[in-house]
Design an enzyme around this catalytic site. Structure first.
Site, PDB file in Angstrom:
ATOM      1  CE1 TYR A  53      -3.432  -2.572  -0.071  1.00 49.43           C
ATOM      2  CE2 TYR A  53      -3.987  -2.055   2.188  1.00 49.43           C
ATOM      3  CZ  TYR A  53      -4.231  -2.763   1.031  1.00 49.43           C
ATOM      4  OH  TYR A  53      -5.286  -3.647   0.985  1.00 49.43           O
ATOM      5  CB  SER A 210     -13.834  -1.720  -2.319  1.00 48.69           C
ATOM      6  OG  SER A 210     -12.517  -1.279  -2.594  1.00 48.69           O
ATOM      7  N   PRO A 211     -16.058  -1.596   0.708  1.00 48.84           N
ATOM      8  CG  PRO A 211     -16.296  -0.921   2.926  1.00 48.84           C
ATOM      9  CD  PRO A 211     -15.256  -1.294   1.912  1.00 48.84           C
ATOM     10  CG  LEU A 212     -18.751   2.784   1.503  1.00 48.34           C
ATOM     11  CD1 LEU A 212     -18.471   4.128   2.165  1.00 48.34           C
ATOM     12  CD2 LEU A 212     -20.221   2.389   1.689  1.00 48.34           C
ATOM     13  N   GLY A 214     -15.122   1.618  -3.184  1.00 55.56           N
ATOM     14  CA  GLY A 214     -13.967   2.512  -3.302  1.00 55.56           C
ATOM     15  C   GLY A 214     -14.393   3.951  -3.603  1.00 55.56           C
ATOM     16  N   GLY A 215     -15.647   4.309  -3.254  1.00 51.85           N
ATOM     17  CA  GLY A 215     -16.165   5.657  -3.509  1.00 51.85           C
ATOM     18  C   GLY A 215     -17.067   5.705  -4.741  1.00 51.85           C
ATOM     19  CG  PHE A 218     -20.342   8.190  -2.241  1.00 55.31           C
ATOM     20  CD1 PHE A 218     -21.381   8.264  -1.326  1.00 55.31           C
ATOM     21  CD2 PHE A 218     -19.223   7.453  -1.915  1.00 55.31           C
ATOM     22  CE1 PHE A 218     -21.302   7.612  -0.110  1.00 55.31           C
ATOM     23  CE2 PHE A 218     -19.124   6.808  -0.703  1.00 55.31           C
ATOM     24  CZ  PHE A 218     -20.170   6.881   0.202  1.00 55.31           C
TER      25      PHE A 218
HETATM   26  N1  LIG Z   1      -7.418  -7.346  -0.023  1.00 59.72           N
HETATM   27  C1  LIG Z   1      -7.510  -6.590  -1.098  1.00 59.72           C
HETATM   28  O1  LIG Z   1      -7.221  -7.015  -2.227  1.00 59.72           O
HETATM   29  C2  LIG Z   1      -7.967  -5.166  -0.943  1.00 59.72           C
HETATM   30  C3  LIG Z   1      -8.251  -4.380  -2.085  1.00 59.72           C
HETATM   31  C4  LIG Z   1      -8.683  -3.068  -1.881  1.00 59.72           C
HETATM   32  C5  LIG Z   1      -8.824  -2.560  -0.583  1.00 59.72           C
HETATM   33  N2  LIG Z   1      -8.521  -3.352   0.495  1.00 59.72           N
HETATM   34  C6  LIG Z   1      -8.689  -2.837   1.886  1.00 59.72           C
HETATM   35  O2  LIG Z   1      -9.998  -2.345   2.013  1.00 59.72           O
HETATM   36  C7  LIG Z   1      -9.946  -1.014   2.519  1.00 59.72           C
HETATM   37  C8  LIG Z   1     -11.140  -0.256   2.047  1.00 59.72           C
HETATM   38  O3  LIG Z   1     -11.126  -0.152   0.611  1.00 59.72           O
HETATM   39  P1  LIG Z   1     -11.603   1.188  -0.059  1.00 59.72           P
HETATM   40  O4  LIG Z   1     -10.741   2.300   0.385  1.00 59.72           O
HETATM   41  O5  LIG Z   1     -11.773   0.950  -1.499  1.00 59.72           O
HETATM   42  O6  LIG Z   1     -13.033   1.329   0.700  1.00 59.72           O
HETATM   43  P2  LIG Z   1     -14.337   2.170   0.530  1.00 59.72           P
HETATM   44  O7  LIG Z   1     -14.743   2.480   1.938  1.00 59.72           O
HETATM   45  O8  LIG Z   1     -15.269   1.440  -0.356  1.00 59.72           O
HETATM   46  O9  LIG Z   1     -13.913   3.514  -0.230  1.00 59.72           O
HETATM   47  C9  LIG Z   1     -13.266   4.557   0.450  1.00 59.72           C
HETATM   48  C10 LIG Z   1     -13.197   5.743  -0.481  1.00 59.72           C
HETATM   49  O10 LIG Z   1     -14.508   6.277  -0.630  1.00 59.72           O
HETATM   50  C11 LIG Z   1     -14.441   7.672  -0.313  1.00 59.72           C
HETATM   51  N3  LIG Z   1     -15.698   8.181   0.265  1.00 59.72           N
HETATM   52  C12 LIG Z   1     -16.432   9.167  -0.263  1.00 59.72           C
HETATM   53  N4  LIG Z   1     -17.496   9.402   0.512  1.00 59.72           N
HETATM   54  C13 LIG Z   1     -17.434   8.570   1.552  1.00 59.72           C
HETATM   55  C14 LIG Z   1     -18.275   8.351   2.673  1.00 59.72           C
HETATM   56  N5  LIG Z   1     -19.404   9.031   2.886  1.00 59.72           N
HETATM   57  N6  LIG Z   1     -17.926   7.405   3.554  1.00 59.72           N
HETATM   58  C15 LIG Z   1     -16.791   6.689   3.356  1.00 59.72           C
HETATM   59  N7  LIG Z   1     -15.955   6.854   2.289  1.00 59.72           N
HETATM   60  C16 LIG Z   1     -16.289   7.803   1.386  1.00 59.72           C
HETATM   61  C17 LIG Z   1     -13.305   7.793   0.679  1.00 59.72           C
HETATM   62  O11 LIG Z   1     -12.848   9.135   0.666  1.00 59.72           O
HETATM   63  P3  LIG Z   1     -12.594   9.942   2.057  1.00 59.72           P
HETATM   64  O12 LIG Z   1     -11.295   9.438   2.596  1.00 59.72           O
HETATM   65  O13 LIG Z   1     -12.515  11.346   1.575  1.00 59.72           O
HETATM   66  O14 LIG Z   1     -13.750   9.681   2.970  1.00 59.72           O
HETATM   67  C18 LIG Z   1     -12.299   6.837   0.084  1.00 59.72           C
HETATM   68  O15 LIG Z   1     -11.577   7.429  -0.982  1.00 59.72           O
HETATM   69  C19 LIG Z   1      -8.580  -0.474   2.044  1.00 59.72           C
HETATM   70  O16 LIG Z   1      -8.121   0.603   2.825  1.00 59.72           O
HETATM   71  C20 LIG Z   1      -7.717  -1.697   2.224  1.00 59.72           C
HETATM   72  O17 LIG Z   1      -7.346  -1.796   3.591  1.00 59.72           O
HETATM   73  C21 LIG Z   1      -8.111  -4.631   0.334  1.00 59.72           C
END
Ligand SMILES: NC(=O)c1ccc[n+]([C@@H]2O[C@H](COP(=O)([O-])OP(=O)(O)OC[C@H]3O[C@@H](n4cnc5c(N)ncnc54)[C@H](OP(=O)(O)O)[C@@H]3O)[C@@H](O)[C@H]2O)c1
Length: 300
Positions: A53, A210-212, A214-215, A218
Site C-alpha cells: 500500500y 471496498s465496502p462502498l 472505493g467511492g 457516490f
Molecule cells: N485485499 C484486497 O485485495 C484489498 C483491495 C482493496 C482494498 N482493500 C482494503 O480495504 C480497505 C477499504 O477499501 P476502499 O478504500 O476501497 O473502501 P471504501 O470504503 O469502499 O472507499 C473509500 C473511499 O470512498 C471515499 N468516500 C467518499 N465518501 C465517503 C463516505 N461518505 N464514507 C466513506 N468513504 C467515502 C473515501 O474518501 P474519504 O477518505 O474522503 O472519505 C475513500 O476514498 C482499504 O483501505 C484496504 O485496507 C483490500
C-alpha cells in the site's frame, strides 16, 4: 468447528480501518497519532494494511505513528498482507507485476513489515492475492516458521476462491481465520460464488474490502450505481434518515456470516458513520430491495 484464533475477528463487532490510502492523507506524525487515537475512541479495533500500500510506504507511515506513541500498538488487532510484487521506483528489480508465495519471500516480507510497523508481531498476515504458482506445503512451512518465531499470530487469505482456500487450509496445522474479498452493494458475487458460504461453514468472519465500491457508490453514473443509490436512499429514509453509505455498510454487516467491512475513509466523520451503521438492522424486505437494485432484478 470453533477455535480461539477465529474469534479474534469475531470479537470486534466494528468495521476494520483500511489504511490503503494513508499516504494520500498527508497527515503529520502527530496528526496520524491523534487520528488513530480518535478511531480507537470510536470503538474500532482492527487495522488493515498491506506491504504494497502507498507504493510500499503505508506500513512505514503508520509505523512512524506507532513509534511516536508505542502504547497504541496493544490497543488494536493489526493485519497486513504479502505476496504481491509491484513494479515501482522502490523495487527496480521487479520487471513485471507478479506474486511470490515462496517461503523465502513470505518470511522476508513479514519481517520487513515488522520493521516498517515498528512492532514485534503481526496479529494477522494474509496472502494478498492467490498465486498461480502457489505451493501449499511451502506456504504452510513459511506460516509455521513465522508463527513459531512469535512474529505472526494468525494467518488468512485474500481474494481466494473456495478451492484455493481449501487447498491451503488442507496443508496447515492451524486454521486460516479469514478470506478478505471484495463485497459490497455493488459487488455481491461472494454471496453466490460460495465464498461466504465457505466462511459460514467454517465459522470464520469474511472481510469485505471496498465496502462502498472505493467511492464509486457516490460518484458513478452507471446504471447499477444509480439504481443502488436510489434504493439505499429509500431504505435510509425508512430507517429514520440514514445516509447512503450507512445503509450500504449495514447491508454488509447484517450478513449472518458476520462479515467485517473495511472502511477506507480517511475522514473521522465517515468512520464514525460506518461504525454506527454496523449496529443498524435492515428488515429482510429492505435487504432484498438493495440486492434487487444491485442485481437489476428481483430474486427468482
Ligand atoms: N485485499 C484486497 O485485495 C484489498 C483491495 C482493496 C482494498 N482493500 C482494503 O480495504 C480497505 C477499504 O477499501 P476502499 O478504500 O476501497 O473502501 P471504501 O470504503 O469502499 O472507499 C473509500 C473511499 O470512498 C471515499 N468516500 C467518499 N465518501 C465517503 C463516505 N461518505 N464514507 C466513506 N468513504 C467515502 C473515501 O474518501 P474519504 O477518505 O474522503 O472519505 C475513500 O476514498 C482499504 O483501505 C484496504 O485496507 C483490500
Amino acid at each position: 468447528m470453533t477455535n480461539d484464533s477465529q474469534n479474534n475477528l469475531l470479537s470486534y463487532p466494528t468495521p476494520a480501518i483500511g489504511l490503503w490510502r494513508i499516504t494520500d492523507w498527508k497527515y503529520s506524525t502527530t496528526e496520524q497519532v491523534k487520528w488513530t487515537e480518535a478511531v480507537l475512541d470510536m470503538g474500532a479495533r482492527v487495522i488493515d494494511l498491506a506491504d504494497i500500500y502507498g507504493n510500499y510506504g503505508a506500513e512505514k507511515c503508520f509505523g512512524t505513528a506507532l513509534a511516536a506513541a508505542p502504547a497504541l500498538r496493544n490497543l488494536f488487532f493489526l493485519i497486513t498482507k504479502c505476496d504481491m510484487k509491484l513494479t515501482s521506483d522502490k523495487k527496480p528489480e521487479h520487471r513485471i507485476k507478479h506474486y511470490d508465495t515462496s517461503k523465502a519471500h513470505l518470511v522476508a516480507a513479514a519481517e520487513q513489515s515488522l520493521r516498517n510497523l515498528n512492532t514485534d508481531r503481526i496479529d494477522l498476515l494474509l496472502i494478498h492475492r492467490p498465486d498461480p504458482l502457489m505451493n501449499a506445503d511451502e506456504i504452510a512451512d513459511a506460516f509455521t516458521t513465522l508463527k513459531n518465531a512469535g512474529k505472526v499470530q494468525h494467518f488468512g487469505v485474500s481474494n481466494f476462491t473456495t478451492s484455493q482456500y481449501d487447498l491451503l487450509a488442507s496443508r496447515l496445522p492451524f486454521p486460516l481465520v479469514t478470506n478478505q474479498v471484495e463485497f459490497s452493494v455493488l459487488h455481491t458475487q461472494p454471496i453466490s460464488d460460495g465464498t461466504i458460504d465457505q466462511c459460514q461453514r467454517l465459522r470464520i468472519s469474511p472481510m469485505a474490502w471496498s465496502p462502498l465500491g472505493g467511492g464509486r457508490l457516490f460518484k458513478s453514473q452507471d446504471e447499477q450505481a444509480i439504481r443502488v443509490r436510489t434504493a439505499l436512499e429509500a431504505v435510509g429514509k425508512e430507517l429514520g434518515g440514514l445516509s447512503v453509505d450507512q445503509v450500504a455498510m449495514a447491508w454488509i454487516a447484517q450478513h449472518p456470516s458476520r462479515v467485517v467491512p473495511i472502511t477506507g475513509s480517511g475522514k473521522l466523520e465517515n468512520i464514525r458513520l460506518a461504525i454506527e451503521a454496523c449496529k443498524v438492522k435492515l428488515s429482510r424486505q429492505q435487504w432484498f430491495t438493495v440486492l434487487a437494485a444491485s442485481q437489476g432484478h428481483e430474486v427468482p
